[in-house]
Every structure is written in C-alpha cells, then in structure tokens.
Design a protein around this motif. Structure first.
Motif, short mmCIF file in Angstrom:
data_model
loop_
_atom_site.label_atom_id
_atom_site.label_comp_id
_atom_site.label_asym_id
_atom_site.label_seq_id
_atom_site.Cartn_x
_atom_site.Cartn_y
_atom_site.Cartn_z
N ASP A 135 15.70 -4.23 1.73
CA ASP A 135 15.14 -3.68 0.50
C ASP A 135 13.77 -4.31 0.24
O ASP A 135 13.59 -5.51 0.38
CB ASP A 135 16.06 -3.97 -0.69
CG ASP A 135 17.36 -3.17 -0.62
OD1 ASP A 135 17.38 -2.15 0.09
OD2 ASP A 135 18.34 -3.59 -1.26
N GLY A 136 12.83 -3.48 -0.16
CA GLY A 136 11.49 -4.00 -0.42
C GLY A 136 10.66 -4.17 0.84
O GLY A 136 9.63 -4.85 0.82
N ARG A 137 11.08 -3.53 1.92
CA ARG A 137 10.35 -3.65 3.19
C ARG A 137 8.91 -3.17 3.06
O ARG A 137 7.99 -3.79 3.59
CB ARG A 137 11.08 -2.82 4.25
CG ARG A 137 10.57 -2.99 5.66
CD ARG A 137 11.29 -2.01 6.57
NE ARG A 137 11.06 -2.26 7.97
CZ ARG A 137 11.42 -1.42 8.94
NH1 ARG A 137 12.05 -0.29 8.63
NH2 ARG A 137 11.17 -1.69 10.20
N GLN A 138 8.72 -2.07 2.34
CA GLN A 138 7.36 -1.54 2.17
C GLN A 138 6.48 -2.51 1.39
O GLN A 138 5.29 -2.68 1.70
CB GLN A 138 7.41 -0.18 1.45
CG GLN A 138 8.06 0.94 2.24
CD GLN A 138 9.58 0.95 2.10
OE1 GLN A 138 10.17 0.05 1.50
NE2 GLN A 138 10.21 1.97 2.64
N LEU A 139 7.08 -3.15 0.37
CA LEU A 139 6.32 -4.09 -0.44
C LEU A 139 5.89 -5.30 0.40
O LEU A 139 4.74 -5.74 0.31
CB LEU A 139 7.17 -4.56 -1.62
CG LEU A 139 6.48 -5.40 -2.70
CD1 LEU A 139 5.35 -4.62 -3.35
CD2 LEU A 139 7.49 -5.85 -3.75
N VAL A 140 6.80 -5.80 1.23
CA VAL A 140 6.47 -6.94 2.08
C VAL A 140 5.42 -6.55 3.11
O VAL A 140 4.54 -7.35 3.45
CB VAL A 140 7.74 -7.48 2.78
CG1 VAL A 140 7.39 -8.57 3.78
CG2 VAL A 140 8.72 -8.02 1.75
N THR A 141 5.48 -5.33 3.61
CA THR A 141 4.48 -4.86 4.57
C THR A 141 3.10 -4.80 3.92
O THR A 141 2.09 -5.16 4.53
CB THR A 141 4.86 -3.47 5.11
OG1 THR A 141 6.15 -3.55 5.74
CG2 THR A 141 3.85 -3.00 6.13
N GLY A 142 3.07 -4.35 2.65
CA GLY A 142 1.81 -4.37 1.91
C GLY A 142 1.29 -5.78 1.73
O GLY A 142 0.08 -6.04 1.83
N TYR A 143 2.20 -6.71 1.47
CA TYR A 143 1.83 -8.12 1.37
C TYR A 143 1.30 -8.62 2.70
O TYR A 143 0.32 -9.38 2.76
CB TYR A 143 3.05 -8.92 0.93
CG TYR A 143 2.84 -10.41 0.81
CD1 TYR A 143 2.06 -10.95 -0.20
CD2 TYR A 143 3.44 -11.28 1.71
CE1 TYR A 143 1.88 -12.32 -0.31
CE2 TYR A 143 3.28 -12.65 1.61
CZ TYR A 143 2.49 -13.16 0.59
OH TYR A 143 2.31 -14.51 0.49
#
Length: 221
Positions: A135-143
């Motif tokens: 969960d939150g993979r996209q957010l971590v990728t943006g980070y």
C-alpha cells in the motif's frame, strides 16, 4: 591529535558523530524508552544543523541548517510514524534541491549530465520494484523520484563530488535499502539500525561538511 582538533575547532560536529555512533551501537537495546529514543535519533542531525548555522555562511548556510534540522525531525518521527517521517524528509529534500539549484556548476561533462539523468530515472524505478503489492507504492515511488532529483542536483552542483556528491549517493542507497527491508522482498527490520543508519548518517555528514567547506572556500576567494 586529530580528535582533539575536532573537539576544539568543531565541537558540534564531534558531538554529532559521537551521538550517531552511540545510536548505531545501542539503539536496539531496551535501555532507552521509546520517547527518549525519538529524541536521541534526532540529535545527530540536529547537531549538524547547529554546526552549519554557527559557521555564519549566509543564506546557503541557513538553508543547509534547515536541511539538517528538518531531517532531524524526520528521524525522530520515524520512530513513531513512517508516513509522517517521509513527509517531513521530503521537505528536507526540497530544501536540498533548492540549495543545489542556487549553486549550479558552470560547466558539466557529458558523463556528469548522463549520470544525473540516470539517477532521476532509475531511483524511482528501483523503488517501485522493491515494493510490489505494498500500500502506498505510488507515493513511495514519487518519493524515490524526489530522492533521485536531489542526488542529481547534488552531483551537478559546484560542491565537491567526493563529499557532497558521494554523500547524496549514500543517502540514495540508504533509502533504497530501507525500502527493500520494509517491503515483501526482504523483510528484516533489524537491518534498519545496523545498515541503513550508518549509510544515512555518513551521507548526511558528508553533505554537511562538504557544503560548509565549499561555502567557506567561496567566501574566502
């Protein structure tokens, strides 16, 4: 002799190094309650912020202090809530990008440009593949994209690549290792303090001392 000179001339830097080593050695023990561990983990970067601020290096020195102080807050929050810690660290990274943008290198070799582009592209891709199904993979990728931009800007800044550039690379590696041990591919929280922390702190230490050294040389020129 070297240690005595460091204590006398750069006490904040020496104190930061000492506390960081203590955290690496003892953070996994049960000697310190959770709240005190939050404070303890923040102290090394907070001391680096003081080290940068008391050098009186103008606006860029103040930005560097902000980078380290914000990172210190993120370190403390990482003991409580990773998402909040990541949000605060993102602010530190934005400040770092701003600092490096203010100190662009006038001339860049083609290989240096290619490495900067490679960092921006590959770091978020690696982050994405380290966290399948999380969960939150996209957010971590943006980070991860932000980390790659920071490292690219550090590498192409006028500061020493052997210190600031290398420090930014160590920061990138520490975050990617953190992603890997937090994700399903290699879950092992014990590696956080034993592997991630020394990579992370060494990177921040190189960045702080490298930027300070570069700003002082520019001021004396």
């Amino acid at each position: 002799m070297v240690r005595r000179a460091l204590i006398e001339r750069r006490p904040w830097l020496f104190a930061s190094l000492l506390v960081a080593l203590a955290w690496w050695a003892f953070s996994d023990s049960d000697m310190v309650p959770g709240l005190y561990k939050m404070v303890w983990k923040a102290v090394p970067l907070a001391l680096l912020a003081i080290y940068a601020f008391q050098r009186h290096l103008g606006t860029d020195g103040t930005i560097l202090s902000g980078i380290m102080a914000t990172a210190a807050m993120a370190d403390a929050m990482s003991e409580l809530h990773y998402l909040a810690a990541g949000t605060i660290m993102a602010l530190s990274l934005f400040l770092a990008v701003w600092l490096y943008a203010r100190n662009r290198r006038a001339m860049l070799a083609t290989s240096q440009k290619l490495l900067a582009i490679l960092l921006v592209i590959t770091v978020p891709i690696i982050a994405w593949y380290l966290l399948p199904g999380v969960d939150g993979r996209q957010l971590v990728t943006g980070y991860g994209l932000l980390i790659g931009i920071m490292a690219a800007m550090a590498w192409t800044s006028r500061f020493s690549r052997y210190r600031v550039g290398a420090g930014a690379m160590l920061f990138v590696v520490s975050e990617l290792v953190l992603f890997s041990i937090s994700g399903p591919l290699m879950r092992d929280s014990s590696l956080d303090s034993t592997v991630v922390w020394p990579l992370y702190y060494a990177g921040q230490l190189l960045i702080a001392t490298g930027v300070v050294s570069g700003l002082r040389r520019a001021a004396d020129a």
